[in-house]
Write a protein that holds these residues in place. Structure first.
Motif, short mmCIF file in Angstrom:
data_model
loop_
_atom_site.label_atom_id
_atom_site.label_comp_id
_atom_site.label_asym_id
_atom_site.label_seq_id
_atom_site.Cartn_x
_atom_site.Cartn_y
_atom_site.Cartn_z
N ARG A 43 -8.09 -9.81 9.29
CA ARG A 43 -7.27 -10.75 8.54
C ARG A 43 -7.90 -12.15 8.50
O ARG A 43 -7.21 -13.15 8.49
CB ARG A 43 -5.88 -10.86 9.16
N LEU A 45 -9.51 -13.71 6.14
CA LEU A 45 -9.28 -14.46 4.92
C LEU A 45 -7.90 -15.11 4.92
O LEU A 45 -7.69 -16.14 4.30
CB LEU A 45 -9.46 -13.55 3.70
N ASP A 105 -6.30 -9.02 -0.75
CA ASP A 105 -7.40 -9.97 -0.90
C ASP A 105 -7.24 -10.82 -2.15
O ASP A 105 -7.50 -12.03 -2.13
CB ASP A 105 -8.74 -9.25 -0.94
#
Length: 133
Positions: A43, A45, A105
């Motif tokens: 995780r 990002l 994303d």
């Protein structure tokens, strides 16, 4: 050079050097712990999106404090604003991934860019204020 570094680490280089040393140490420990956790959960990002989502909160908190007659540079107020928009950014990512067909994303990228863009616009507005200079 080494003597100056050692004196800063042993808090003998003065108040400012000691404060910077302690702050950098605490930031490194907190960043390392949180970063390792985020990396292991895949995780990373999300943490980037949360970091960028704090900018509009800082700007909004500054403008609210100035509008209420304050200085605008009150650390608890700025932290509260940044925490609020960081939470809103996380909720927005969650809402987008649950309600649309976008992947996580893509939702994170959208939130990152929109919140950071809003923060840059608000920074431009703050620079036009008499207290923002």
């Amino acid at each position: 050079m080494l003597a100056a570094f050692l004196s800063a680490l042993t808090f003998q280089a003065g108040y400012n050097a000691s404060l910077v040393s302690v702050g950098a140490t605490l930031l490194g420990v907190a960043g390392g712990c949180a970063g390792s956790f985020m990396f292991l959960r895949k995780r990373t990002l999300v943490s980037d999106a949360v970091a960028h989502a704090t900018l509009p909160g800082v700007c909004i908190a500054f403008m609210v404090m100035v509008a209420l007659g304050g200085d605008g540079r009150n650390l608890p107020g700025l932290l509260l604003g940044s925490a609020a928009t960081a939470g809103l950014g996380l909720l927005t990512v969650d809402w987008i991934t649950r309600r649309t067909r976008l992947s996580e994303d893509a939702a994170i990228g959208a939130v990152l860019s929109v919140f950071f863009g809003l923060g840059v616009v608000l920074l431009t507005v703050i620079q036009t204020l008499s207290r923002g200079k």
